[in-house]
Design a protein around this motif. Structure first.
Motif, short mmCIF file in Angstrom:
data_model
loop_
_atom_site.label_atom_id
_atom_site.label_comp_id
_atom_site.label_asym_id
_atom_site.label_seq_id
_atom_site.Cartn_x
_atom_site.Cartn_y
_atom_site.Cartn_z
N LEU A 40 26.98 43.89 -20.50
CA LEU A 40 28.25 44.60 -20.86
C LEU A 40 27.49 45.82 -20.70
O LEU A 40 27.12 45.33 -22.66
CB LEU A 40 29.26 44.33 -20.04
CG LEU A 40 29.72 43.37 -19.75
CD1 LEU A 40 31.65 43.03 -19.75
CD2 LEU A 40 30.02 44.54 -17.70
N PRO A 41 27.30 47.21 -21.32
CA PRO A 41 26.75 48.03 -21.98
C PRO A 41 28.03 47.94 -23.17
O PRO A 41 29.67 47.41 -22.77
CB PRO A 41 26.68 49.15 -21.13
CG PRO A 41 27.60 48.83 -19.73
CD PRO A 41 27.61 47.36 -19.94
N ARG A 42 27.30 48.51 -24.37
CA ARG A 42 28.35 48.59 -24.75
C ARG A 42 30.13 49.80 -24.81
O ARG A 42 30.70 49.55 -25.15
CB ARG A 42 27.66 49.50 -26.17
CG ARG A 42 27.33 49.07 -27.45
CD ARG A 42 26.15 49.37 -28.44
NE ARG A 42 25.40 48.40 -29.61
CZ ARG A 42 25.80 48.13 -30.04
NH1 ARG A 42 26.61 48.08 -30.88
NH2 ARG A 42 25.12 47.33 -30.20
N GLU A 43 29.20 50.25 -23.58
CA GLU A 43 30.67 51.55 -23.87
C GLU A 43 31.59 50.98 -22.87
O GLU A 43 32.71 51.05 -22.68
CB GLU A 43 30.35 53.16 -22.95
CG GLU A 43 29.83 52.93 -21.73
CD GLU A 43 28.41 52.72 -21.40
OE1 GLU A 43 27.76 52.17 -22.76
OE2 GLU A 43 27.38 53.07 -20.47
N GLU A 44 31.15 49.67 -22.23
CA GLU A 44 32.40 48.68 -21.55
C GLU A 44 33.15 47.50 -22.31
O GLU A 44 33.89 47.68 -21.93
CB GLU A 44 31.35 48.29 -20.16
CG GLU A 44 31.68 49.05 -19.18
CD GLU A 44 31.01 48.39 -17.90
OE1 GLU A 44 32.19 47.63 -17.50
OE2 GLU A 44 30.41 48.90 -17.20
N LEU A 45 31.74 47.10 -22.95
CA LEU A 45 32.66 45.90 -23.97
C LEU A 45 33.31 46.23 -24.73
O LEU A 45 34.67 45.65 -25.40
CB LEU A 45 31.41 45.30 -24.69
CG LEU A 45 30.10 44.91 -24.23
CD1 LEU A 45 28.67 44.04 -24.69
CD2 LEU A 45 31.47 42.84 -24.58
N LEU A 46 32.78 47.42 -25.91
CA LEU A 46 33.60 47.59 -26.82
C LEU A 46 35.06 47.76 -26.40
O LEU A 46 36.56 47.53 -27.31
CB LEU A 46 33.47 49.11 -27.64
CG LEU A 46 32.09 48.53 -28.69
CD1 LEU A 46 31.19 47.66 -28.39
CD2 LEU A 46 31.74 49.82 -29.24
N PRO A 47 35.56 48.95 -25.53
CA PRO A 47 37.45 49.22 -25.03
C PRO A 47 37.69 47.39 -24.31
O PRO A 47 38.91 47.22 -24.67
CB PRO A 47 37.41 50.04 -24.38
CG PRO A 47 35.68 50.01 -24.21
CD PRO A 47 34.61 49.90 -24.70
N LEU A 48 37.04 46.15 -24.12
CA LEU A 48 37.43 45.52 -23.47
C LEU A 48 38.01 44.37 -24.55
O LEU A 48 38.78 43.82 -24.57
CB LEU A 48 36.20 44.42 -22.82
CG LEU A 48 36.32 45.17 -21.35
CD1 LEU A 48 34.84 44.08 -20.39
CD2 LEU A 48 37.72 44.56 -20.29
N LEU A 49 36.28 44.46 -25.38
CA LEU A 49 36.75 43.57 -26.72
C LEU A 49 38.30 43.85 -27.96
O LEU A 49 38.00 43.58 -28.75
CB LEU A 49 35.09 43.10 -27.60
CG LEU A 49 35.24 42.86 -26.31
CD1 LEU A 49 33.38 42.23 -27.07
CD2 LEU A 49 35.66 40.99 -26.01
N LYS A 50 38.53 45.64 -27.39
CA LYS A 50 39.12 45.99 -28.52
C LYS A 50 38.84 46.28 -29.72
O LYS A 50 39.65 46.63 -31.42
CB LYS A 50 40.60 45.58 -29.04
CG LYS A 50 41.37 45.77 -27.41
CD LYS A 50 42.37 44.76 -27.23
CE LYS A 50 43.40 44.19 -26.06
NZ LYS A 50 42.79 42.53 -25.49
N ILE A 51 37.56 46.87 -29.86
CA ILE A 51 36.36 47.31 -31.33
C ILE A 51 36.86 48.29 -31.82
O ILE A 51 36.32 49.01 -30.57
CB ILE A 51 34.98 45.96 -30.77
CG1 ILE A 51 34.78 44.34 -30.77
CG2 ILE A 51 34.10 47.09 -32.34
CD1 ILE A 51 34.31 44.50 -30.94
N PRO A 52 37.41 48.59 -32.66
CA PRO A 52 37.19 49.29 -33.00
C PRO A 52 35.54 50.33 -33.67
O PRO A 52 35.46 49.29 -33.68
CB PRO A 52 38.53 49.90 -34.40
CG PRO A 52 38.37 48.89 -34.82
CD PRO A 52 38.05 47.98 -33.61
N GLY A 53 35.88 51.22 -33.26
CA GLY A 53 34.41 52.48 -33.89
C GLY A 53 33.94 53.16 -32.77
O GLY A 53 34.26 54.07 -31.22
#
Ligand SMILES: Nc1ccn([C@@H]2O[C@H](COP(=O)(O)OP(=O)(O)OC[C@H](O)CO)[C@@H](O)[C@H]2O)c(=O)n1
Length: 311
Positions: free
Chosen positions: A105-118
């Protein structure tokens, strides 16, 4: 009178390289067996065990939640399924991204799914589980040929590094590269300038606040702890910053699968964790870390080795 057993300041769960996929068992490029469907059972056992422990402050997942061989039309569902398993832990779960996450998955989908702040797709962050401690999570694919759009300056910078350092047509191949130069392969990545500055400022702040720090990143940060072909591209720059501060005692990583432990010349303990993916059915690899005043102690289950990190 019996001796008093010291209680940890706090404890937290760890697991690495679950790399789940709903596909038959296979092997790594080098022939090591991989059990793609079994790895979710390893995670489920980990979560049950962490919950039974009852006193873990948080869990940290060292990255590569889903394998790159996961059929692409299943990537989103598989990632959500694994996050749901992690969320059965009775406490906060902190994720980081690995190369296999980015194959899916691209970052813009991954980060919210993994609840990674940034912000702006960056996946590095820190948190403080108790006033005296800081956990730093590095983004080892900040400069990477995977995960950013093809025309992104970070993709372009990564491709330039690979072109300069790796003459192979297949940039995933370390063939012909010697010693630590073997790290310049596409499945590794680097920490960019802005993140290096951020790391320095977080460590300075922790030092000013008398906090101890545990640095976590998917990609190992010392040649002593992992295969030379599984190292962060600029591990030396990252370690130069870490070595400026006495507050960092331990660096934790995943990615290298076989597991490793090494104490570097500055007394920093490096531990790369054994992968859940490589557990044959009926075996396990996960653990928890007890943090004491003067040491950390990794209590591993089954294939994950116990390790004492004496300060
Ligand atoms: N010598 C190699 C090693 C790997 N590849 C290809 O690179 C991709 C990623 O490899 P993979 O082993 O799946 O990556 P992991 O993150 O699980 O592990 C990293 C290190 O291997 C651990 O030491 C994949 O497409 C491989 O086929 C390659 O071409 N040549």
């Amino acid at each position: 009178m019996g001796s008093v057993v010291k209680q940890p300041l706090f404890s937290f769960g760890v697991i690495a390289d679950v790399q789940y996929a709903d596909i038959p068992d296979g092997r790594s490029f080098l022939g090591v067996p991989r059990y793609y469907r079994n790895s979710i059972l390893v995670l489920q056992r980990a979560v049950e065990t962490w919950n039974q422990h009852g006193n873990l402050k948080f869990v940290i997942n060292m990255g590569d939640i889903v394998d790159g061989f996961c059929p692409k039309d299943q990537s989103l569902a598989a990632t959500k399924k694994l996050v749901r398993e992690f969320d059965k832990f009775n406490g906060p779960v902190y994720h980081m991204i690995g190369n296999h996450c980015l194959y899916n998955l691209p970052r813009e989908e991954l980060l919210p799914l993994l609840k990674i702040p940034g912000r702006d797709g960056n996946a590095y962050y820190d948190f403080s589980p108790t006033p005296g401690y800081r956990i730093v999570v590095l983004d080892g694919y900040d400069i990477s040929a995977v995960g950013w759009p093809q025309d992104h300056p970070k993709t372009i910078a990564a491709l330039k590094i690979l072109d300069e350092k790796n003459p192979n047509s297949d940039k995933n191949s370390p063939e012909g590269l010697e010693d630590v130069a073997r790290r310049f392969v596409k499945y590794n990545g680097g920490v960019g300038e802005e993140q290096l500055q951020w790391l320095d400022s977080v460590l300075q702040d922790a030092s000013n606040s008398n906090q101890r720090v545990i640095v976590c990143g998917h990609v190992p940060m010392s040649p002593g702890v992992a295969s030379k072909a599984a190292l962060l591209w600029n591990f030396d720059e990252v370690m130069d910053i870490i070595h400026k501060y006495d507050s960092v005692k331990v660096c934790l990583s995943g990615h290298d699968h076989k597991g490793g432990y090494f104490v570097d010349s500055h007394g920093v303990h490096h531990r790369s964790l054994e992968a859940a993916l490589e557990c044959p059915p009926g075996t396990y690899s996960f653990g928890y870390i007890d943090v004491y005043e003067n040491k950390l102690s990794l209590v591993g289950t089954d294939r994950m080795q116990n390790t004492d990190f004496e300060n």
